[in-house]
Motif scaffolding. Sequence first.
Motif, PDB file in Angstrom:
ATOM      1  N   TYR A  90       0.847  -1.188   0.000  1.00  0.00           N
ATOM      2  CA  TYR A  90       0.000   0.000   0.000  1.00  0.00           C
ATOM      3  C   TYR A  90       0.888   1.246   0.000  1.00  0.00           C
ATOM      4  O   TYR A  90       1.776   1.395   0.835  1.00  0.00           O
ATOM      5  N   ASP A  91       0.656   2.132  -0.951  1.00  0.00           N
ATOM      6  CA  ASP A  91       1.444   3.357  -1.024  1.00  0.00           C
ATOM      7  C   ASP A  91       0.547   4.595  -0.922  1.00  0.00           C
ATOM      8  O   ASP A  91       0.863   5.648  -1.469  1.00  0.00           O
ATOM      9  N   VAL A  92      -0.563   4.455  -0.226  1.00  0.00           N
ATOM     10  CA  VAL A  92      -1.493   5.585  -0.087  1.00  0.00           C
ATOM     11  C   VAL A  92      -1.141   6.472   1.087  1.00  0.00           C
ATOM     12  O   VAL A  92      -1.709   7.549   1.266  1.00  0.00           O
ATOM     13  N   TRP A  93      -0.193   6.056   1.880  1.00  0.00           N
ATOM     14  CA  TRP A  93       0.133   6.841   3.071  1.00  0.00           C
ATOM     15  C   TRP A  93       0.988   8.061   2.746  1.00  0.00           C
ATOM     16  O   TRP A  93       0.915   9.078   3.424  1.00  0.00           O
ATOM     17  N   GLY A  94       1.849   7.938   1.745  1.00  0.00           N
ATOM     18  CA  GLY A  94       2.769   9.035   1.458  1.00  0.00           C
ATOM     19  C   GLY A  94       3.773   9.221   2.577  1.00  0.00           C
ATOM     20  O   GLY A  94       4.095  10.340   2.969  1.00  0.00           O
ATOM     21  N   LEU A  95       4.272   8.105   3.091  1.00  0.00           N
ATOM     22  CA  LEU A  95       5.208   8.166   4.210  1.00  0.00           C
ATOM     23  C   LEU A  95       6.555   8.697   3.738  1.00  0.00           C
ATOM     24  O   LEU A  95       7.099   8.244   2.742  1.00  0.00           O
ATOM     25  N   CYS A 104      18.159   3.114  14.642  1.00  0.00           N
ATOM     26  CA  CYS A 104      18.598   2.154  15.660  1.00  0.00           C
ATOM     27  C   CYS A 104      17.418   1.587  16.438  1.00  0.00           C
ATOM     28  O   CYS A 104      17.602   1.042  17.533  1.00  0.00           O
ATOM     29  N   GLY A 105      16.217   1.715  15.887  1.00  0.00           N
ATOM     30  CA  GLY A 105      15.058   1.131  16.551  1.00  0.00           C
ATOM     31  C   GLY A 105      13.765   1.524  15.875  1.00  0.00           C
ATOM     32  O   GLY A 105      13.697   2.537  15.163  1.00  0.00           O
ATOM     33  N   SER A 106      12.724   0.722  16.081  1.00  0.00           N
ATOM     34  CA  SER A 106      11.379   1.054  15.613  1.00  0.00           C
ATOM     35  C   SER A 106      10.397   0.377  16.554  1.00  0.00           C
ATOM     36  O   SER A 106      10.524  -0.820  16.837  1.00  0.00           O
ATOM     37  N   SER A 107       9.430   1.141  17.047  1.00  0.00           N
ATOM     38  CA  SER A 107       8.500   0.600  18.033  1.00  0.00           C
ATOM     39  C   SER A 107       7.282   1.491  18.138  1.00  0.00           C
ATOM     40  O   SER A 107       7.403   2.716  18.129  1.00  0.00           O
ATOM     41  N   HIS A 108       6.100   0.862  18.216  1.00  0.00           N
ATOM     42  CA  HIS A 108       4.838   1.586  18.414  1.00  0.00           C
ATOM     43  C   HIS A 108       4.631   2.681  17.367  1.00  0.00           C
ATOM     44  O   HIS A 108       4.091   3.753  17.665  1.00  0.00           O
ATOM     45  N   GLY A 109       5.072   2.437  16.125  1.00  0.00           N
ATOM     46  CA  GLY A 109       4.881   3.397  15.051  1.00  0.00           C
ATOM     47  C   GLY A 109       5.953   4.474  14.971  1.00  0.00           C
ATOM     48  O   GLY A 109       5.853   5.384  14.145  1.00  0.00           O
ATOM     49  N   TRP A 110       6.989   4.386  15.793  1.00  0.00           N
ATOM     50  CA  TRP A 110       8.061   5.389  15.816  1.00  0.00           C
ATOM     51  C   TRP A 110       9.370   4.787  15.326  1.00  0.00           C
ATOM     52  O   TRP A 110       9.686   3.627  15.605  1.00  0.00           O
ATOM     53  N   LEU A 111      10.147   5.600  14.598  1.00  0.00           N
ATOM     54  CA  LEU A 111      11.515   5.252  14.229  1.00  0.00           C
ATOM     55  C   LEU A 111      12.457   6.015  15.153  1.00  0.00           C
ATOM     56  O   LEU A 111      12.115   7.079  15.667  1.00  0.00           O
ATOM     57  N   PRO A 125       6.660   8.719  11.247  1.00  0.00           N
ATOM     58  CA  PRO A 125       6.336   8.997   9.838  1.00  0.00           C
ATOM     59  C   PRO A 125       4.833   9.035   9.578  1.00  0.00           C
ATOM     60  O   PRO A 125       4.402   9.558   8.553  1.00  0.00           O
ATOM     61  N   PHE A 126       4.031   8.487  10.492  1.00  0.00           N
ATOM     62  CA  PHE A 126       2.579   8.484  10.318  1.00  0.00           C
ATOM     63  C   PHE A 126       1.952   9.814  10.767  1.00  0.00           C
ATOM     64  O   PHE A 126       0.766  10.031  10.585  1.00  0.00           O
ATOM     65  N   ARG A 127       2.754  10.670  11.381  1.00  0.00           N
ATOM     66  CA  ARG A 127       2.288  11.971  11.848  1.00  0.00           C
ATOM     67  C   ARG A 127       3.099  13.086  11.194  1.00  0.00           C
ATOM     68  O   ARG A 127       3.561  14.010  11.856  1.00  0.00           O
ATOM     69  N   ASP A 128       3.280  12.971   9.877  1.00  0.00           N
ATOM     70  CA  ASP A 128       4.015  13.980   9.104  1.00  0.00           C
ATOM     71  C   ASP A 128       5.412  14.220   9.645  1.00  0.00           C
ATOM     72  O   ASP A 128       5.903  15.355   9.680  1.00  0.00           O
ATOM     73  N   GLY A 129       6.064  13.157  10.090  1.00  0.00           N
ATOM     74  CA  GLY A 129       7.444  13.282  10.554  1.00  0.00           C
ATOM     75  C   GLY A 129       7.585  13.932  11.914  1.00  0.00           C
ATOM     76  O   GLY A 129       8.647  14.496  12.230  1.00  0.00           O
ATOM     77  N   LEU A 130       6.555  13.872  12.744  1.00  0.00           N
ATOM     78  CA  LEU A 130       6.620  14.431  14.098  1.00  0.00           C
ATOM     79  C   LEU A 130       7.830  13.877  14.835  1.00  0.00           C
ATOM     80  O   LEU A 130       8.111  12.677  14.776  1.00  0.00           O
ATOM     81  N   THR A 131       8.581  14.734  15.537  1.00  0.00           N
ATOM     82  CA  THR A 131       9.788  14.296  16.231  1.00  0.00           C
ATOM     83  C   THR A 131       9.730  14.638  17.714  1.00  0.00           C
ATOM     84  O   THR A 131       9.115  15.623  18.119  1.00  0.00           O
ATOM     85  N   ILE A 132      10.361  13.790  18.498  1.00  0.00           N
ATOM     86  CA  ILE A 132      10.554  14.025  19.928  1.00  0.00           C
ATOM     87  C   ILE A 132      12.038  13.855  20.209  1.00  0.00           C
ATOM     88  O   ILE A 132      12.609  12.783  19.977  1.00  0.00           O
TER      89      ILE A 132
END
Length: 244
Positions: A90-95, A104-111, A125-132
């Motif tokens: 599926y490429d409808v997300w535009g991730l 160095c990790g991926s978990s709960h939808g976060w890279l 990436p599911f939140r327009d590249g939101l970063t913490i």
Amino acid sequence: MMESERDWASDLQVNIAHAILDKLVEPRDHAKFGAVCKDWYSLRKDYSIRKQPLLPMLMVPTLLGVDDHGQGEFSKTQRSLYSISTGKIYDVWGLSVPDKIRYCGSSHGWLVTVEEKTVIVLVNPFRDGLTIRLPPLDFPAELLSYSEYNVYKVILSADPLSNPDNFIVVAIYSGRRRLAFYKSSQNCWGYIDRSIIHIDDAIIYKGLVYAVIQFGNDIISFDVNSSSEPWELKRFIDVLNLTP
């Protein structure tokens, strides 16, 4: 309306929502269901806790086209999702994800990436590249130029958006693979006995961190909610040689 009637109406809403979600086999459809409103998000979250977890989807480079030789051309920054359950892409997300960056990790939808001065960054990436951005790890100055490779692996206990004041990040860091953890409620890193090295992997389960030392010959655990420092470690010695 009587209390029992209100409870009945609430239970009916949950049952109907779960019946609908039972028919949605793709994680992306569950995500769309939860994006409608806060109430639907809560229903979807409740469903994921009570029901069997969905199979994960793999993030793969987006196919841009095929050249004259039949070779696929793939995007360096755009990603699609591959469904394990259906075998579809599926490429409808535009991730969109940064290029030429080590994760160095991926978990709960976060890279998870690492910036200069060993600052661990959570990217959604599911939140327009939101970063913490988390506080920097404690590193000698001479090693900071290699920040990207100073963190071996990072694990999250929960989605920071759903649990902003109650999520934990565990990091295996440094060339000797030591262990540190971050609690959002304290906004700082805690460091486990630095004489413990060569950590291969770690998980978080019910508030406890379990870490495997090189080759699986030793396992340690500790309670991240303990207020005492240094943290008390429980060891499971020589696991491979244990007899049933």
